[in-house]
Scaffold this active site. Structure first.
Site, PDB file in Angstrom:
ATOM      1  CB  SER A  90      -0.913   0.001   1.224  1.00  0.00           C
ATOM      2  OG  SER A  90      -1.763   1.132   1.222  1.00  0.00           O
ATOM      3  CG  HIS A  94       0.229  13.232   1.305  1.00  0.00           C
ATOM      4  ND1 HIS A  94      -0.976  13.707   0.823  1.00  0.00           N
ATOM      5  CD2 HIS A  94      -0.060  12.156   2.085  1.00  0.00           C
ATOM      6  CE1 HIS A  94      -1.953  12.957   1.294  1.00  0.00           C
ATOM      7  NE2 HIS A  94      -1.426  12.001   2.049  1.00  0.00           N
ATOM      8  CG  HIS A 104      -4.165   4.980  -2.888  1.00  0.00           C
ATOM      9  ND1 HIS A 104      -5.116   4.313  -3.644  1.00  0.00           N
ATOM     10  CD2 HIS A 104      -3.932   4.204  -1.808  1.00  0.00           C
ATOM     11  CE1 HIS A 104      -5.447   3.195  -3.032  1.00  0.00           C
ATOM     12  NE2 HIS A 104      -4.753   3.097  -1.922  1.00  0.00           N
ATOM     13  NE  ARG A 108      -7.883  -4.971  -1.622  1.00  0.00           N
ATOM     14  CZ  ARG A 108      -8.140  -3.957  -2.455  1.00  0.00           C
ATOM     15  NH1 ARG A 108      -7.184  -3.111  -2.775  1.00  0.00           N
ATOM     16  NH2 ARG A 108      -9.354  -3.781  -2.938  1.00  0.00           N
ATOM     17  CG  HIS A 146      -7.363   7.979 -16.698  1.00  0.00           C
ATOM     18  ND1 HIS A 146      -8.217   7.053 -16.133  1.00  0.00           N
ATOM     19  CD2 HIS A 146      -7.383   9.053 -15.866  1.00  0.00           C
ATOM     20  CE1 HIS A 146      -8.741   7.544 -15.028  1.00  0.00           C
ATOM     21  NE2 HIS A 146      -8.260   8.761 -14.840  1.00  0.00           N
ATOM     22  CG  HIS A 176     -19.017  14.140   3.262  1.00  0.00           C
ATOM     23  ND1 HIS A 176     -18.276  12.980   3.281  1.00  0.00           N
ATOM     24  CD2 HIS A 176     -18.124  15.139   3.504  1.00  0.00           C
ATOM     25  CE1 HIS A 176     -17.011  13.255   3.528  1.00  0.00           C
ATOM     26  NE2 HIS A 176     -16.891  14.561   3.665  1.00  0.00           N
TER      27      HIS A 176
END
Length: 304
Positions: A90, A94, A104, A108, A146, A176
């Protein structure tokens, strides 16, 4: 057929390759390594880089853990076995420069070893993904990112990019805020062997995705690291970092899995930025680059 020991060893090699290349790219900072053991079984290698020429904070973590699966996760995963094994790499980086994006990546593997010897097929799958969170969206960079991912996907399966790009748009979405975390990428989970692909082919795809990290990120870092920026643009970077933190703490499945399986807190939360700001009711200036970036943080944009 591949086994979990081979998968873990190959993932460790990918961690080594990425750390060496990131140190070379930064030119100053080096990774600090901490070996750790999990109380319930297994452990990992946490590697953190800080205060570099361009990398303000980043982690490239490997883990291989096993043990008892909590009831909450058994219900979430819709499984009834008690034991599990999980391994992966992982990464979150930053940068200190607002024109260089946050990145990121995760690869896994998960299995339920308790099913072995029962006469049933073992429950196992691969997951992973890579996504980009620019503080400022540069359309040429987005297309490069991409298109590179599409080439990796196409080498394994003709429909992977389409499927996994849509999945990333839905997954990396801050509900949100009604905006995507960044410009997406690809995301997949519970990928298993079937009519189209063998386990070995899926594992090769997982490794190819892992090894796409360095050519992708070094290109984006070196293209943008020498650009001049203003204090106001740095403030915008801190504001965008706050959105990244919100997603990871509220929605990210990996964070939840780590916390609920007694994972190592420092390793789990290394994804958070070193500094972020929450401005009250921030509104970008009409026609600004900040407004343009916000307009591109939505699902369904085609970059290829």
């Amino acid at each position: 057929m591949i086994n979990k020991e081979q998968i873990a060893e190959d993932y460790k090699q990918i961690q080594d390759e990425i750390c060496a290349a990131l140190e070379l790219t930064d030119g100053k900072a080096v990774f600090e390594e901490e070996l750790w053991e999990r109380d319930g079984g297994g452990g990992g290698r946490t590697r953190v880089i800080q205060n570099g020429n361009i990398l303000e904070k980043g982690g490239v973590n490997f883990s291989a853990v096993h043990g008892h699966l909590p009831d909450t996760l058994k219900r979430a995963l819709k499984v009834d076995q008690d034991d599990f094994f999980a391994t992966g790499v992982s990464i979150v980086i930053h940068p200190n420069h607002p024109m260089v994006p946050i990145i990121h990546m995760n690869i896994r593997y998960f299995e339920m070893p308790s099913s072995f010897g029962s006469g049933k097929e073992p429950l196992r799958w691969f997951g992973g993904g890579i996504d980009l969170t620019p503080h400022y969206v540069f359309e040429d960079d987005a297309r490069y990112f991409h298109r590179y991912l599409k080439s990796v996907c196409d080498a394994c399966h003709h429909d992977f990019y389409r499927r996994f790009k849509l999945w990333a748009d839905d997954y990396f979405f801050i509900k949100h805020r009604h905006e995507t975390r960044g410009i997406g990428g690809i995301f997949y989970d519970r990928l298993t062997a079937g009519d189209d692909l063998t386990w070995d082919e899926i594992f090769e795809f997982s490794k190819a995705l892992g090894r796409s990290f360095i050519p992708i990120y070094t290109e984006l870092v070196n293209k943008n690291r020498d650009k001049v920026f203003t204090p106001e643009q740095q403030e915008w970077q801190y504001q965008r970092r706050s959105r990244y933190a919100e997603f990871n703490l509220v929605y990210d499945a990996g964070t939840k899995f780590g916390l609920e399986t007694n994972g190592r807190i420092e390793s789990i939360l290394m994804s958070l930025p070193p500094a972020a700001k929450w401005f009250y009711n921030y509104q970008p200036v009409p026609g600004s680059e900040e407004e343009k970036t916000l307009s591109l943080l939505k699902k369904g944009i085609s970059w290829v």
